[in-house]
Design a protein around this motif. Structure first.
Motif, PDB file in Angstrom:
ATOM      1  N   SER A 348       0.821  -1.217   0.000  1.00  0.00           N
ATOM      2  CA  SER A 348       0.000   0.000   0.000  1.00  0.00           C
ATOM      3  C   SER A 348       0.850   1.259   0.000  1.00  0.00           C
ATOM      4  O   SER A 348       0.359   2.343  -0.349  1.00  0.00           O
ATOM      5  CB  SER A 348      -0.916   0.010   1.233  1.00  0.00           C
ATOM      6  OG  SER A 348      -0.167   0.149   2.429  1.00  0.00           O
ATOM      7  N   LEU A 349       2.137   1.157   0.369  1.00  0.00           N
ATOM      8  CA  LEU A 349       2.994   2.335   0.426  1.00  0.00           C
ATOM      9  C   LEU A 349       3.280   2.911  -0.947  1.00  0.00           C
ATOM     10  O   LEU A 349       3.741   4.049  -1.074  1.00  0.00           O
ATOM     11  CB  LEU A 349       4.316   1.985   1.126  1.00  0.00           C
ATOM     12  CG  LEU A 349       4.198   1.529   2.579  1.00  0.00           C
ATOM     13  CD1 LEU A 349       5.549   1.083   3.105  1.00  0.00           C
ATOM     14  CD2 LEU A 349       3.620   2.641   3.444  1.00  0.00           C
ATOM     15  N   LEU A 350       3.023   2.137  -1.992  1.00  0.00           N
ATOM     16  CA  LEU A 350       3.162   2.628  -3.361  1.00  0.00           C
ATOM     17  C   LEU A 350       1.838   2.564  -4.110  1.00  0.00           C
ATOM     18  O   LEU A 350       1.791   2.836  -5.310  1.00  0.00           O
ATOM     19  CB  LEU A 350       4.209   1.802  -4.125  1.00  0.00           C
ATOM     20  CG  LEU A 350       5.667   2.004  -3.696  1.00  0.00           C
ATOM     21  CD1 LEU A 350       6.574   0.982  -4.381  1.00  0.00           C
ATOM     22  CD2 LEU A 350       6.128   3.418  -4.028  1.00  0.00           C
ATOM     23  N   GLY A 351       0.767   2.204  -3.393  1.00  0.00           N
ATOM     24  CA  GLY A 351      -0.506   1.958  -4.047  1.00  0.00           C
ATOM     25  C   GLY A 351      -1.451   3.137  -4.022  1.00  0.00           C
ATOM     26  O   GLY A 351      -1.145   4.209  -3.519  1.00  0.00           O
ATOM     27  N   MET A 352      -2.633   2.908  -4.576  1.00  0.00           N
ATOM     28  CA  MET A 352      -3.661   3.938  -4.650  1.00  0.00           C
ATOM     29  C   MET A 352      -4.758   3.652  -3.638  1.00  0.00           C
ATOM     30  O   MET A 352      -4.856   2.545  -3.090  1.00  0.00           O
ATOM     31  CB  MET A 352      -4.248   3.993  -6.062  1.00  0.00           C
ATOM     32  CG  MET A 352      -4.979   2.734  -6.506  1.00  0.00           C
ATOM     33  SD  MET A 352      -5.671   2.904  -8.174  1.00  0.00           S
ATOM     34  CE  MET A 352      -6.890   4.200  -7.879  1.00  0.00           C
ATOM     35  N   SER A 353      -5.566   4.662  -3.372  1.00  0.00           N
ATOM     36  CA  SER A 353      -6.708   4.528  -2.474  1.00  0.00           C
ATOM     37  C   SER A 353      -7.782   5.491  -2.957  1.00  0.00           C
ATOM     38  O   SER A 353      -7.642   6.123  -4.012  1.00  0.00           O
ATOM     39  CB  SER A 353      -6.300   4.854  -1.032  1.00  0.00           C
ATOM     40  OG  SER A 353      -5.994   6.234  -0.902  1.00  0.00           O
ATOM     41  N   ASP A 354      -8.844   5.612  -2.176  1.00  0.00           N
ATOM     42  CA  ASP A 354      -9.901   6.562  -2.545  1.00  0.00           C
ATOM     43  C   ASP A 354      -9.379   7.993  -2.589  1.00  0.00           C
ATOM     44  O   ASP A 354      -9.922   8.841  -3.291  1.00  0.00           O
ATOM     45  CB  ASP A 354     -11.054   6.474  -1.543  1.00  0.00           C
ATOM     46  CG  ASP A 354     -11.764   5.138  -1.601  1.00  0.00           C
ATOM     47  OD1 ASP A 354     -11.783   4.526  -2.683  1.00  0.00           O
ATOM     48  OD2 ASP A 354     -12.291   4.698  -0.562  1.00  0.00           O
ATOM     49  N   TYR A 355      -8.333   8.273  -1.815  1.00  0.00           N
ATOM     50  CA  TYR A 355      -7.802   9.630  -1.719  1.00  0.00           C
ATOM     51  C   TYR A 355      -6.591   9.862  -2.622  1.00  0.00           C
ATOM     52  O   TYR A 355      -6.365  10.971  -3.089  1.00  0.00           O
ATOM     53  CB  TYR A 355      -7.351   9.911  -0.279  1.00  0.00           C
ATOM     54  CG  TYR A 355      -8.339   9.541   0.784  1.00  0.00           C
ATOM     55  CD1 TYR A 355      -9.359  10.415   1.147  1.00  0.00           C
ATOM     56  CD2 TYR A 355      -8.254   8.320   1.442  1.00  0.00           C
ATOM     57  CE1 TYR A 355     -10.262  10.091   2.132  1.00  0.00           C
ATOM     58  CE2 TYR A 355      -9.161   7.976   2.440  1.00  0.00           C
ATOM     59  CZ  TYR A 355     -10.162   8.869   2.771  1.00  0.00           C
ATOM     60  OH  TYR A 355     -11.056   8.534   3.749  1.00  0.00           O
ATOM     61  N   ILE A 356      -5.811   8.813  -2.806  1.00  0.00           N
ATOM     62  CA  ILE A 356      -4.503   8.950  -3.443  1.00  0.00           C
ATOM     63  C   ILE A 356      -4.520   8.255  -4.807  1.00  0.00           C
ATOM     64  O   ILE A 356      -4.829   7.066  -4.896  1.00  0.00           O
ATOM     65  CB  ILE A 356      -3.390   8.323  -2.572  1.00  0.00           C
ATOM     66  CG1 ILE A 356      -3.529   8.772  -1.111  1.00  0.00           C
ATOM     67  CG2 ILE A 356      -2.023   8.648  -3.126  1.00  0.00           C
ATOM     68  CD1 ILE A 356      -3.394  10.262  -0.900  1.00  0.00           C
ATOM     69  N   GLN A 357      -4.152   8.989  -5.892  1.00  0.00           N
ATOM     70  CA  GLN A 357      -4.146   8.424  -7.251  1.00  0.00           C
ATOM     71  C   GLN A 357      -2.755   8.574  -7.890  1.00  0.00           C
ATOM     72  O   GLN A 357      -2.546   9.410  -8.771  1.00  0.00           O
ATOM     73  CB  GLN A 357      -5.199   9.100  -8.141  1.00  0.00           C
ATOM     74  CG  GLN A 357      -6.629   8.888  -7.716  1.00  0.00           C
ATOM     75  CD  GLN A 357      -7.063   9.838  -6.623  1.00  0.00           C
ATOM     76  OE1 GLN A 357      -6.654  10.984  -6.572  1.00  0.00           O
ATOM     77  NE2 GLN A 357      -7.883   9.342  -5.703  1.00  0.00           N
ATOM     78  N   PRO A 358      -1.775   7.773  -7.456  1.00  0.00           N
ATOM     79  CA  PRO A 358      -0.413   7.928  -7.998  1.00  0.00           C
ATOM     80  C   PRO A 358      -0.281   7.487  -9.456  1.00  0.00           C
ATOM     81  O   PRO A 358       0.699   7.855 -10.106  1.00  0.00           O
ATOM     82  CB  PRO A 358       0.426   7.035  -7.078  1.00  0.00           C
ATOM     83  CG  PRO A 358      -0.528   6.011  -6.575  1.00  0.00           C
ATOM     84  CD  PRO A 358      -1.836   6.715  -6.439  1.00  0.00           C
ATOM     85  N   TYR A 359      -1.232   6.698  -9.966  1.00  0.00           N
ATOM     86  CA  TYR A 359      -1.129   6.205 -11.336  1.00  0.00           C
ATOM     87  C   TYR A 359      -1.835   7.106 -12.350  1.00  0.00           C
ATOM     88  O   TYR A 359      -1.809   6.831 -13.544  1.00  0.00           O
ATOM     89  CB  TYR A 359      -1.719   4.791 -11.426  1.00  0.00           C
ATOM     90  CG  TYR A 359      -1.148   3.838 -10.402  1.00  0.00           C
ATOM     91  CD1 TYR A 359       0.233   3.745 -10.205  1.00  0.00           C
ATOM     92  CD2 TYR A 359      -1.975   3.049  -9.613  1.00  0.00           C
ATOM     93  CE1 TYR A 359       0.773   2.890  -9.263  1.00  0.00           C
ATOM     94  CE2 TYR A 359      -1.445   2.186  -8.663  1.00  0.00           C
ATOM     95  CZ  TYR A 359      -0.084   2.107  -8.496  1.00  0.00           C
ATOM     96  OH  TYR A 359       0.445   1.258  -7.557  1.00  0.00           O
ATOM     97  N   ASP A 360      -2.470   8.178 -11.855  1.00  0.00           N
ATOM     98  CA  ASP A 360      -3.123   9.121 -12.764  1.00  0.00           C
ATOM     99  C   ASP A 360      -2.063   9.823 -13.627  1.00  0.00           C
ATOM    100  O   ASP A 360      -0.993  10.210 -13.138  1.00  0.00           O
ATOM    101  CB  ASP A 360      -3.909  10.149 -11.953  1.00  0.00           C
ATOM    102  CG  ASP A 360      -4.672  11.122 -12.822  1.00  0.00           C
ATOM    103  OD1 ASP A 360      -5.822  10.813 -13.172  1.00  0.00           O
ATOM    104  OD2 ASP A 360      -4.095  12.175 -13.167  1.00  0.00           O
ATOM    105  N   ALA A 361      -2.357   9.976 -14.912  1.00  0.00           N
ATOM    106  CA  ALA A 361      -1.381  10.540 -15.848  1.00  0.00           C
ATOM    107  C   ALA A 361      -0.959  11.949 -15.446  1.00  0.00           C
ATOM    108  O   ALA A 361       0.209  12.326 -15.591  1.00  0.00           O
ATOM    109  CB  ALA A 361      -1.955  10.538 -17.260  1.00  0.00           C
TER     110      ALA A 361
END
Length: 504
Positions: A348-361
């Motif tokens: 989860s330290l590199l993953g996404m959640s409802d709040y966090i979107q690290p994979y968004d372009a």
């Protein structure tokens, strides 16, 4: 012909006898044994419920939840179970919070033998279980799926119980006044409840009247009232606190229709209370943003209640709980190896959640632009931190939920800055987690959020709200993880009291 009929009757009789015997053996050697192995509180065991009732939970005129209360009788035990669903605002997002409380009371001695409590919110789970053995409460606590069960004990009155079974003892009391010791698994506290039976009253709910007996309660300096029917079931209660009094005084009423399960799609209530939190220490701190070391004592709190395993903390004493906090991570000790193992296993330290979107372009493109001229991982984190600090316009009370929306609007407070930084850092491969806790500001410790990055085997605290690449030592992390873990802060927030032993 008669002979054939006798043979048929004999066959049918033998078949019936065989089925009865096999059914008995199956029950005795399989069903009964399985029932024993599952234990008192297994959800797989089907009990005969003697009573189940549903209730609405209200804050003023606003409905914020519902609950069910169920009583079972099994063997020599009376089982009391309460399931609560609340709709709260956590970090700007409407979240459902689930609480389940179960107690097992010996039918002969009327002593509580078992306690079980579970709290769920999003991906976060907290479980407490306990057994009462004479004057000790033997407990086990598990904060999430990955963590080990922590065990311990409290010296208690042997008649201690949980709030879920309090109406039962009130209804069956021989005297008008009763004092009970209660263990509250929400804030991990023991306290006395003083009750007085006031007499019969008529209660009206949705046009329907109920004959009840009123009980006035006093505990933790909080006054509340319960109205019980002739069977001892709750009809109404007022002044009931959940999570201490962080949510305010609640009213619980017996449900009259199927609308008990209806909750608003979105709620804005809840988070502002946390942001107004102020813990005033006995000593003041001058120039808090320059503090590099803080020795602090938590009064009335246990180590099990907060997250004490961060790279910049050192435990001095467990009882009382005293710790040293530094503005930079410590780089020695067995703790580092354990932290490396945990961080390596936590996807989860590199993953996404409802709040966090690290994979968004948009997030990825922005992060790469900021860090394109930087090769060192910690320097990359510092570059992202300064970009968020200088680029996001300070504006309180927005509660913008998602990191991609924060990137678009570029405004917000500590929650918004922490979400945006976390998404940017994770998008370039930097393991990042969120701290929620206290920071010294405006002459008091106040609710705050800030990120940590895992680099070189240790956690480095940064603060994009204050523009600090090394967060000052007045940052006291209470829970770590995604914003789902804010629910843990609600459990302990009313218990926090601090004494500063040293500061420099």
């Amino acid at each position: 012909m008669a002979s054939s009929r006798r043979i048929l009757h004999l066959f049918v009789g033998s078949l019936i006898f065989w089925l009865v015997v096999m059914g008995s053996l199956y029950y005795l050697h399989y069903i009964r044994n399985v029932d024993e192995e599952l234990g008192y509180f297994s959800a797989d065991v089907k009990f005969d419920a003697s009573r189940r009732q549903y209730y609405g939970i209200f804050l003023g005129d606003q409905k914020i939840g519902y609950k069910s209360e169920t009583q079972y009788i099994r063997k020599n035990m009376k089982i009391f179970r309460e399931d609560v669903t609340l709709k709260l605002n956590l970090a700007g997002m409407s979240r459902e919070v689930f609480l389940q409380s179960v107690t097992g009371i010996d039918s002969t001695t009327l002593v509580t033998r078992y306690m079980d409590f579970t709290l769920d919110s999003g991906n976060h789970t907290y479980n407490f279980s306990a057994q009462v053995r004479e004057d000790s409460l033997i407990i086990g606590v598990k904060k999430d799926v990955l963590s080990a069960m922590r065990k311990g004990f409290f010296p208690v009155n042997e008649h201690i119980t949980m709030p879920v079974s309090l109406p039962y003892f009130l209804h069956n009391a021989d005297t008008e006044a009763l004092t009970m010791q209660i263990f509250d698994p929400v804030d991990f506290s023991r306290y006395l409840v003083h009750s007085v039976r006031k007499g019969p009253e008529i209660v009206t709910i949705s046009g329907r009247t109920f004959r009840t007996v009123r009980y006035d309660l006093l505990y933790k300096d909080i006054e509340s009232s319960l109205w019980l029917d002739s069977n001892g079931a709750v009809v109404k209660s007022t002044g009931i606190p959940i999570f201490g009094d962080i949510l305010g005084s609640l009213t619980i009423e017996k449900a009259m229709d199927k609308n008990v399960f209806l909750l608003p799609l979105e709620v804005s209530y809840g988070n502002d209370r946390l942001k107004r939190l102020a813990v005033i220490p006995r000593q003041q701190i001058s120039s808090p943003r320059d503090v590099t070391f803080l020795e602090v004592e938590f009064v009335g709190m246990r180590a099990a209640n907060i997250d004490i395993t961060t790279s910049n903390k050192k435990i001095i004493s467990v009882n009382p709980l005293i710790m040293d906090i530094f503005n930079k991570p410590l780089t020695s000790g067995e703790y580092l190896m354990d932290e490396i193992k945990l961080a390596s296993a936590d996807t989860s330290l590199l993953g996404m959640s409802d709040y966090i979107q690290p994979y968004d372009a948009r997030i990825r493109r922005t992060a790469r632009t900021i860090t394109t001229a930087v090769s060192d991982t910690l320097d990359m984190a510092h570059a992202l931190n300064q970009w968020v600090f200088s680029g996001v316009r300070q504006e309180e009370g927005l509660d913008i939920v998602r990191s991609v929306d924060i990137l678009r609007d570029m405004r917000g407070d500590c929650d918004e800055r922490t979400k945006l930084f976390t998404a940017l850092a994770r998008s370039v491969g930097i393991p990042t987690q969120i701290n929620t806790g206290l920071v010294y500001k405006d002459s008091a410790f106040r609710y705050h959020s800030w990120p940590s990055v895992f680099v070189g085997g240790v956690w480095h605290d940064l603060d994009p709200t204050f523009g600090q690449d090394n967060a000052d030592a007045t940052h006291i992390s209470l829970v770590r993880g995604d914003f789902d873990k804010l629910i843990e802060l609600l459990r302990i927030i009313n218990s926090i009291s601090l004494i500063i032993h040293s500061c420099r």
